[in-house]
Design a protein around this motif. Structure first.
Motif, short mmCIF file in Angstrom:
data_model
loop_
_atom_site.label_atom_id
_atom_site.label_comp_id
_atom_site.label_asym_id
_atom_site.label_seq_id
_atom_site.Cartn_x
_atom_site.Cartn_y
_atom_site.Cartn_z
N LEU A 38 9.91 33.35 -25.94
CA LEU A 38 10.50 32.18 -26.58
C LEU A 38 10.30 30.98 -25.68
CD1 LEU A 38 13.90 33.67 -27.82
CD2 LEU A 38 11.89 33.16 -29.21
N GLU A 39 9.61 29.96 -26.20
CA GLU A 39 9.44 28.72 -25.45
C GLU A 39 10.27 27.62 -26.10
OE1 GLU A 39 6.42 25.08 -24.39
OE2 GLU A 39 5.58 26.85 -25.39
N PRO A 40 11.35 27.20 -25.45
CA PRO A 40 12.16 26.09 -25.96
C PRO A 40 11.82 24.82 -25.19
CG PRO A 40 13.37 27.22 -24.26
CD PRO A 40 11.98 27.85 -24.29
N HIS A 41 12.52 23.73 -25.52
CA HIS A 41 12.57 22.63 -24.57
C HIS A 41 13.31 23.16 -23.35
CE1 HIS A 41 10.97 19.12 -26.68
NE2 HIS A 41 11.35 19.75 -27.78
N MET A 42 12.96 22.69 -22.17
CA MET A 42 13.41 23.34 -20.94
C MET A 42 14.71 22.79 -20.37
SD MET A 42 11.27 25.76 -20.25
CE MET A 42 9.64 26.29 -20.75
N GLY A 43 15.38 21.88 -21.07
CA GLY A 43 16.63 21.36 -20.56
C GLY A 43 17.76 22.38 -20.69
N LEU A 44 18.76 22.27 -19.82
CA LEU A 44 19.91 23.17 -19.93
C LEU A 44 20.69 22.90 -21.20
CD1 LEU A 44 21.75 25.34 -18.79
CD2 LEU A 44 22.88 23.59 -17.40
N GLY A 45 20.79 21.63 -21.60
CA GLY A 45 21.45 21.31 -22.86
C GLY A 45 20.80 21.99 -24.04
N ASP A 46 19.48 22.05 -24.05
CA ASP A 46 18.75 22.73 -25.12
C ASP A 46 19.12 24.21 -25.16
OD1 ASP A 46 16.85 20.51 -26.05
OD2 ASP A 46 16.45 20.57 -23.91
N ALA A 47 19.21 24.83 -23.99
CA ALA A 47 19.56 26.24 -23.93
C ALA A 47 20.96 26.48 -24.48
CB ALA A 47 19.47 26.74 -22.48
N LEU A 48 21.90 25.60 -24.16
CA LEU A 48 23.26 25.74 -24.66
C LEU A 48 23.31 25.59 -26.18
CD1 LEU A 48 24.98 23.65 -21.86
CD2 LEU A 48 25.23 26.12 -22.20
N ILE A 49 22.54 24.64 -26.70
CA ILE A 49 22.44 24.46 -28.15
C ILE A 49 21.84 25.70 -28.81
CG2 ILE A 49 21.19 23.19 -29.95
CD1 ILE A 49 21.48 20.68 -28.17
N ASN A 50 20.87 26.31 -28.15
CA ASN A 50 20.11 27.42 -28.74
C ASN A 50 20.83 28.76 -28.70
OD1 ASN A 50 17.86 25.85 -29.37
ND2 ASN A 50 16.86 26.24 -27.40
#
Length: 258
Positions: A38-50
């Motif tokens: 899984l390649e997301p945007h790499m920000g921590l905020g993105d991970a929390l949203i995801n």
């Protein structure tokens, strides 16, 4: 010293050789359909949203192992939030390109989250829409246990158990922003700083604060994950950073414009 250097050189050569052999072998092998990068945007905020999205994919494809790409600086936070998902693992990379290279190297499947075709005015909704996951799971499945240092951090930063406000004024680049704050002389002020490498160590401080002030950074998404929609805490979103992107907020934030 010379011998140890030679041993290290040989070790690296063997490692490279084994990697080459594996890559060559993968050229003639079928894709590993049960391994997904899984390649997301790499920000921590993105991970929390995801998080709700990740949990849904993990349940939907329970026979698969997922590897969620993240930057080294966010590894501890991402690993903590994934700890109860048996088939999802953090994958430390330096960039999206490295995640795609790793996909080829492991002969795995690849899925991106918000890398392309994103509506920047509602990017968080775009993440979920791309994978046909109901957006309300973004909050319903965001529960994460408090970090292992959460209670200790509360005692450390508020040793006298005073009433306090929590302020996050530092963005991901390390820049501090001067915020317009009302007089809070009778309250202890606690600043969010990189005192720990796990954002979930701030859970008890978020739960205990009378007021929370934050800029547009990962911390606002962390608060969204942590508090319930009916919270009575005073929440202030300082829009001091100029950004064309927009995201959804469930909590009753008072916006302060600059």
């Amino acid at each position: 010293m010379e011998l140890s250097n030679r041993v290290e050189k040989i070790r690296k050569m063997l490692f490279k050789d084994s990697n080459f052999k594996l890559a060559l072998k993968n050229l003639f092998c079928p894709k590993r359909n049960n391994h997904i990068i899984l390649e997301p945007h790499m920000g921590l905020g993105d991970a929390l949203i995801n998080l709700g999205l990740i949990k849904t994919l993990a349940r939907r494809y329970s026979h698969c192992s997922f590897y969620y790409a993240c930057l080294p600086i966010y590894y501890h936070s991402v690993a903590w939030m994934l700890q109860d998902i048996d088939n999802v693992f953090p994958l430390v990379v330096s960039s999206g390109r490295e995640a795609r290279q790793y996909t080829q190297f492991k002969n795995a499947q690849y899925l991106s989250i918000g890398v392309t075709n994103v509506d920047i005015k509602k990017f968080d909704l775009s993440f979920y829409d791309q994978h046909q996951v109901p957006f309300h799971y973004r909050w319903e499945l965001s529960d994460t246990p408090a970090g292992s240092r959460s209670e200790d951090l509360l005692r450390q930063l508020n040793p006298k158990n005073q009433k306090f406000i929590l302020i996050c004024r530092k963005d991901s680049s390390g820049q501090l922003h001067n915020l317009n704050l009302a007089s809070t002389s009778n309250l202890l002020t606690i600043e969010v700083t990189p005192i720990t490498n796990n954002i979930f160590d701030w859970v008890h401080l978020v739960l205990g604060a009378l007021e929370i002030h934050t800029i547009d950074t990962a911390f606002i998404h962390f608060v969204e994950n942590t508090l319930h929609a009916d919270t009575r805490q005073k929440l202030f979103f300082h829009r001091i950073r100029q950004s064309p992107t927009e995201f959804t907020r469930r909590l009753p934030w008072q916006e302060i414009k600059y």
